[in-house]
Write a protein that holds these residues in place. Structure first.
Motif, short mmCIF file in Angstrom:
data_model
loop_
_atom_site.label_atom_id
_atom_site.label_comp_id
_atom_site.label_asym_id
_atom_site.label_seq_id
_atom_site.Cartn_x
_atom_site.Cartn_y
_atom_site.Cartn_z
N VAL A 7 -2.06 -8.86 17.14
CA VAL A 7 -2.70 -8.75 15.82
C VAL A 7 -1.76 -7.97 14.90
O VAL A 7 -1.28 -6.91 15.24
N LEU A 8 -1.49 -8.53 13.71
CA LEU A 8 -0.70 -7.81 12.71
C LEU A 8 -1.65 -6.94 11.90
O LEU A 8 -2.62 -7.43 11.32
N TYR A 9 -1.35 -5.66 11.87
CA TYR A 9 -2.17 -4.66 11.18
C TYR A 9 -1.38 -4.17 9.97
O TYR A 9 -0.22 -3.77 10.10
N LEU A 10 -1.98 -4.20 8.78
CA LEU A 10 -1.33 -3.73 7.56
C LEU A 10 -1.54 -2.22 7.48
O LEU A 10 -2.61 -1.74 7.13
N ASP A 11 -0.52 -1.49 7.87
CA ASP A 11 -0.58 -0.04 8.06
C ASP A 11 -0.61 0.70 6.74
O ASP A 11 0.23 0.49 5.88
N SER A 12 -1.58 1.59 6.58
CA SER A 12 -1.70 2.37 5.34
C SER A 12 -0.78 3.58 5.33
O SER A 12 -0.43 4.09 4.28
N SER A 13 -0.37 4.06 6.49
CA SER A 13 0.43 5.28 6.54
C SER A 13 1.94 5.01 6.48
O SER A 13 2.71 5.95 6.45
N HIS A 14 2.35 3.76 6.45
CA HIS A 14 3.78 3.45 6.39
C HIS A 14 4.08 2.44 5.30
O HIS A 14 4.72 1.42 5.51
N ASN A 15 3.59 2.69 4.09
CA ASN A 15 3.85 1.88 2.90
C ASN A 15 3.52 0.40 3.10
O ASN A 15 4.25 -0.48 2.64
N GLY A 16 2.44 0.09 3.77
CA GLY A 16 2.01 -1.29 3.92
C GLY A 16 2.87 -2.11 4.85
O GLY A 16 3.02 -3.31 4.65
N SER A 17 3.44 -1.50 5.88
CA SER A 17 4.22 -2.29 6.85
C SER A 17 3.27 -3.01 7.80
O SER A 17 2.11 -2.64 7.94
N LEU A 18 3.78 -4.07 8.44
CA LEU A 18 3.00 -4.81 9.43
C LEU A 18 3.32 -4.26 10.82
O LEU A 18 4.47 -4.25 11.23
N ASN A 19 2.29 -3.80 11.53
CA ASN A 19 2.43 -3.32 12.90
C ASN A 19 1.73 -4.30 13.83
O ASN A 19 0.78 -4.96 13.43
N MET A 20 2.17 -4.36 15.09
CA MET A 20 1.56 -5.23 16.07
C MET A 20 0.66 -4.42 16.99
O MET A 20 1.12 -3.49 17.65
N TYR A 21 -0.64 -4.76 17.01
CA TYR A 21 -1.61 -4.05 17.83
C TYR A 21 -2.35 -5.02 18.73
O TYR A 21 -2.42 -6.22 18.44
N GLY A 22 -2.93 -4.47 19.78
CA GLY A 22 -3.77 -5.25 20.67
C GLY A 22 -4.89 -4.39 21.22
O GLY A 22 -4.86 -3.16 21.12
N GLY A 23 -5.87 -5.04 21.81
CA GLY A 23 -6.97 -4.30 22.41
C GLY A 23 -6.52 -3.56 23.65
O GLY A 23 -5.50 -3.87 24.27
#
Length: 192
Positions: A144-160
């Motif tokens: 899942v690509l997560y739009l990170d609020s703490s890193h200027n809107g970068s896309l992070n990859m997360y999973g359950g």
């Protein structure tokens, strides 16, 4: 320019020519069924667009005032990456990005993999924005690509995970000596 009313076909035709003696070209036609047929593009002036106000929506704006397609250059928070086919489409404020990423230079840092340099600044962050498919990684479920609020809107990859959410890290790339290859797809809302 000339307006031709054609009663036999039930239409109004607008024509134009370069000079008064040149052959006239049909530019647009109102048909009897209410359709408008164009031979060219609708080109709004700055600040104008297609107004959907007749639908009585409750949003802050019902004006579609932008459409754009182009390429973008994904960048990594740590290290560099090779990019193939990074494209975006912007419709109003909605932006969709796609890209293929490979040859990550940093495969040892114990830091979350963050894709930055989105083509437009994000208006809303802290939300799931898309998906990623990748190969040869020590982390198998961070899709899942997560739009990170703490890193200027970068896309992070997360999973359950059975505990806290788990993310893909640089030191999990290139598992078993194979090069990680990644395809991303995300949609978000631009600030303007």
């Amino acid at each position: 320019s000339a307006i031709i009313m054609d009663g036999r076909l039930g239409r109004i035709v607008f024509t134009a020519s370069e000079t008064s003696t040149a052959t006239r070209t049909e530019t647009f036609t109102f048909n009897r069924n209410g359709d408008l047929d164009l031979t060219g593009n609708i080109v709004p002036v700055s600040g104008k667009g297609i107004d959907f106000g007749a639908t009585s929506g409750s949003g802050t704006s019902e004006l579609l005032d932008d459409y754009e397609e182009g390429t973008w250059t994904p960048q990594m928070h740590d290290g560099t990456v090779s990019v193939l086919s990074a494209q975006y489409t912007k419709i109003g404020r909605q932006v969709t990005v796609v890209a293929r990423l490979y040859n990550f230079s940093d495969t040892s840092t114990n830091d979350a993999l963050r894709i930055k340099n989105l083509p437009f600044a994000a208006n809303v962050t802290g939300v799931a924005a898309g998906s990623v498919m990748y190969s040869y990684s020590g982390q198998q479920h961070a899709t899942v690509l997560y739009l990170d609020s703490s890193h200027n809107g970068s896309l992070n990859m997360y999973g359950g995970h059975s505990g806290a959410f788990d993310n893909l890290r640089h030191n999990e790339l290139n598992a078993s000596g194979q090069v990680t290859d990644m395809y991303i797809f995300a949609t978000y809302f631009a600030a303007s």
